[in-house]
Motif scaffolding. Sequence first.
Motif, PDB file in Angstrom:
ATOM      1  N   LYS A  49       0.825  -1.209   0.000  1.00 33.74           N
ATOM      2  CA  LYS A  49       0.000   0.000   0.000  1.00 33.74           C
ATOM      3  C   LYS A  49       0.864   1.266   0.000  1.00 33.74           C
ATOM      4  N   HIS A  50       1.951   1.254   0.785  1.00 33.40           N
ATOM      5  CA  HIS A  50       2.808   2.443   0.906  1.00 33.40           C
ATOM      6  C   HIS A  50       3.814   2.556  -0.247  1.00 33.40           C
ATOM      7  N   THR A  51       4.102   1.436  -0.920  1.00 33.53           N
ATOM      8  CA  THR A  51       5.081   1.480  -2.005  1.00 33.53           C
ATOM      9  C   THR A  51       4.444   0.939  -3.288  1.00 33.53           C
ATOM     10  N   SER A  52       4.803  -0.287  -3.661  1.00 30.05           N
ATOM     11  CA  SER A  52       4.218  -0.940  -4.831  1.00 30.05           C
ATOM     12  C   SER A  52       4.531  -2.430  -4.760  1.00 30.05           C
ATOM     13  N   ALA A  53       3.862  -3.218  -5.600  1.00 27.52           N
ATOM     14  CA  ALA A  53       4.101  -4.662  -5.623  1.00 27.52           C
ATOM     15  C   ALA A  53       5.539  -4.960  -6.053  1.00 27.52           C
ATOM     16  N   LEU A  54       6.058  -4.140  -6.977  1.00 25.28           N
ATOM     17  CA  LEU A  54       7.428  -4.345  -7.458  1.00 25.28           C
ATOM     18  C   LEU A  54       8.438  -4.050  -6.353  1.00 25.28           C
ATOM     19  N   THR A  55       8.210  -2.960  -5.626  1.00 25.01           N
ATOM     20  CA  THR A  55       9.084  -2.622  -4.498  1.00 25.01           C
ATOM     21  C   THR A  55       9.050  -3.730  -3.455  1.00 25.01           C
ATOM     22  N   LEU A  56       7.881  -4.334  -3.266  1.00 24.57           N
ATOM     23  CA  LEU A  56       7.742  -5.443  -2.327  1.00 24.57           C
ATOM     24  C   LEU A  56       8.652  -6.598  -2.729  1.00 24.57           C
ATOM     25  N   GLN A  57       8.711  -6.886  -4.039  1.00 26.77           N
ATOM     26  CA  GLN A  57       9.572  -7.958  -4.525  1.00 26.77           C
ATOM     27  C   GLN A  57      11.040  -7.649  -4.255  1.00 26.77           C
ATOM     28  N   VAL A  58      11.445  -6.417  -4.556  1.00 27.11           N
ATOM     29  CA  VAL A  58      12.842  -6.009  -4.347  1.00 27.11           C
ATOM     30  C   VAL A  58      13.212  -6.085  -2.870  1.00 27.11           C
ATOM     31  N   LEU A  59      12.337  -5.559  -2.015  1.00 25.05           N
ATOM     32  CA  LEU A  59      12.580  -5.610  -0.573  1.00 25.05           C
ATOM     33  C   LEU A  59      12.604  -7.050  -0.075  1.00 25.05           C
ATOM     34  N   GLY A  60      11.779  -7.900  -0.698  1.00 21.41           N
ATOM     35  CA  GLY A  60      11.749  -9.313  -0.318  1.00 21.41           C
ATOM     36  C   GLY A  60      13.073 -10.002  -0.594  1.00 21.41           C
ATOM     37  N   ASN A  61      13.734  -9.623  -1.689  1.00 24.74           N
ATOM     38  CA  ASN A  61      15.051 -10.190  -1.999  1.00 24.74           C
ATOM     39  C   ASN A  61      16.054  -9.863  -0.897  1.00 24.74           C
ATOM     40  N   ALA A  62      16.059  -8.590  -0.490  1.00 21.14           N
ATOM     41  CA  ALA A  62      16.975  -8.160   0.566  1.00 21.14           C
ATOM     42  C   ALA A  62      16.616  -8.816   1.889  1.00 21.14           C
ATOM     43  N   LYS A  63      15.312  -8.996   2.135  1.00 19.95           N
ATOM     44  CA  LYS A  63      14.852  -9.617   3.382  1.00 19.95           C
ATOM     45  C   LYS A  63      15.405 -11.031   3.529  1.00 19.95           C
ATOM     46  N   GLY A  64      15.419 -11.767   2.418  1.00 18.59           N
ATOM     47  CA  GLY A  64      15.949 -13.128   2.465  1.00 18.59           C
ATOM     48  C   GLY A  64      17.410 -13.150   2.874  1.00 18.59           C
ATOM     49  N   ALA A  65      18.188 -12.216   2.329  1.00 20.57           N
ATOM     50  CA  ALA A  65      19.605 -12.127   2.678  1.00 20.57           C
ATOM     51  C   ALA A  65      19.782 -11.774   4.150  1.00 20.57           C
ATOM     52  N   VAL A  66      18.974 -10.834   4.644  1.00 20.80           N
ATOM     53  CA  VAL A  66      19.044 -10.450   6.061  1.00 20.80           C
ATOM     54  C   VAL A  66      18.683 -11.628   6.952  1.00 20.80           C
ATOM     55  N   ALA A  67      17.648 -12.387   6.551  1.00 17.94           N
ATOM     56  CA  ALA A  67      17.224 -13.557   7.336  1.00 17.94           C
ATOM     57  C   ALA A  67      18.331 -14.597   7.433  1.00 17.94           C
ATOM     58  N   VAL A  68      19.061 -14.779   6.344  1.00 17.13           N
ATOM     59  CA  VAL A  68      20.176 -15.733   6.338  1.00 17.13           C
ATOM     60  C   VAL A  68      21.241 -15.319   7.350  1.00 17.13           C
ATOM     61  N   VAL A  69      21.633 -14.056   7.294  1.00 14.53           N
ATOM     62  CA  VAL A  69      22.685 -13.552   8.189  1.00 14.53           C
ATOM     63  C   VAL A  69      22.243 -13.646   9.649  1.00 14.53           C
ATOM     64  N   VAL A  70      21.006 -13.213   9.938  1.00 18.75           N
ATOM     65  CA  VAL A  70      20.500 -13.228  11.311  1.00 18.75           C
ATOM     66  C   VAL A  70      20.409 -14.653  11.844  1.00 18.75           C
ATOM     67  N   SER A  71      19.923 -15.575  11.024  1.00 19.17           N
ATOM     68  CA  SER A  71      19.766 -16.968  11.477  1.00 19.17           C
ATOM     69  C   SER A  71      21.117 -17.612  11.776  1.00 19.17           C
ATOM     70  N   ILE A  72      22.127 -17.296  10.944  1.00 20.40           N
ATOM     71  CA  ILE A  72      23.469 -17.845  11.170  1.00 20.40           C
ATOM     72  C   ILE A  72      24.047 -17.302  12.475  1.00 20.40           C
ATOM     73  N   LEU A  73      23.829 -16.016  12.731  1.00 16.96           N
ATOM     74  CA  LEU A  73      24.332 -15.391  13.952  1.00 16.96           C
ATOM     75  C   LEU A  73      23.653 -15.972  15.197  1.00 16.96           C
ATOM     76  N   ILE A  74      22.348 -16.270  15.104  1.00 16.70           N
ATOM     77  CA  ILE A  74      21.595 -16.750  16.270  1.00 16.70           C
ATOM     78  C   ILE A  74      21.797 -18.247  16.495  1.00 16.70           C
ATOM     79  N   PHE A  75      21.626 -19.043  15.428  1.00 17.71           N
ATOM     80  CA  PHE A  75      21.661 -20.502  15.595  1.00 17.71           C
ATOM     81  C   PHE A  75      23.037 -21.107  15.356  1.00 17.71           C
ATOM     82  N   LYS A  76      23.976 -20.289  14.867  1.00 20.31           N
ATOM     83  CA  LYS A  76      25.368 -20.731  14.670  1.00 20.31           C
ATOM     84  C   LYS A  76      25.482 -21.933  13.739  1.00 20.31           C
TER      85      LYS A  76
END
Length: 315
Positions: A254-281
């Motif tokens: 609603k605040h951006t666009s469906a395309l922006t959502l896709q782009v942000l989703g790509n970055a989100k996956g990378a962030v999730a990988v880094v955070v999970s590795i840091l937490i679960f080792k």
Amino acid sequence: MDSSSSSSIPWSTIWVVISWYSSNIGVLLMNKYLLTNYGFKFPVFLTMCHMMSCSIFSFVGIQVMEIVPFQSLQSKEQFVKICVLSLVFCFSVVCGNVSLNYIPVSFNQAIGATTPFFTAICAYVVSRKREAWLTYATLLPVVAGVIIASESEPSFNLLGFIICLSSTFSRAFKSVLQDLLLSSEGEKLNSMNLLLYMAPMAMLVLLPATLLMEKNVIQITVDVARNDIKIMGYLVFSSSLAYFVNLTNFLVTKHTSALTLQVLGNAKGAVAVVVSILIFKNPISMIGMCGYALTVLGVILYTEAKKRYSSNITN
């Protein structure tokens, strides 16, 4: 006009994106913690809790708080279509949660990044929808990256890989079916109203599945709670996050666009990988990281190719 002021991003949009990232990554990490580290090995029951939470919060958000206008169903045919979507949605979420029993969050996210690949396949098989050759070409690094990541994944588990792949395919299939089944103007529902109908239907499917596949899970949960009341807090927190993933997803669009959502989703996956590795080792090789980076790059190229192809058609 001052270009810096016109291009600045409103704080409301920034907070919505932060909330979306937090809820997405939070529910992944919370589910992984519950299913593996905590030892609560009941993914179907956990998914049912999520759907119950989505049902309650959706009703409150739409009917009480009026976040979005309520959209009523127009026909029995529309109801049947939403039932079909609910079954696919339910299967996707269950498989995603089950896969966390076997593979780390980082690998789960690497596989999940291949959603555009399966979406393109499903769109062609189901509705013969074709993309430009360049769009299909960008999917090659998406697949190649996951193959590389799989080959070098220290915690690779074949069953977990297949289940997660099934979840990713189902998620792609649902998006194609949703466009196909609810394509007419009279049947279109925004994502929040669609969740209002889908979540209770999914919960009704998951209830007998839970009783058959995870017998005595309710009694076991009660017994665990008597010794450690924190389990109830974990379940409530995880279930609440499951709803806020959908809510913030809607708000970001609603605040951006469906395309922006896709782009942000790509970055989100990378962030999730880094955070999970840091937490679960969990161990991860450099080759595996390169494979995942290749997949993310492919998804970014795919998004850009789709955008250019769509703009060319419009023009």
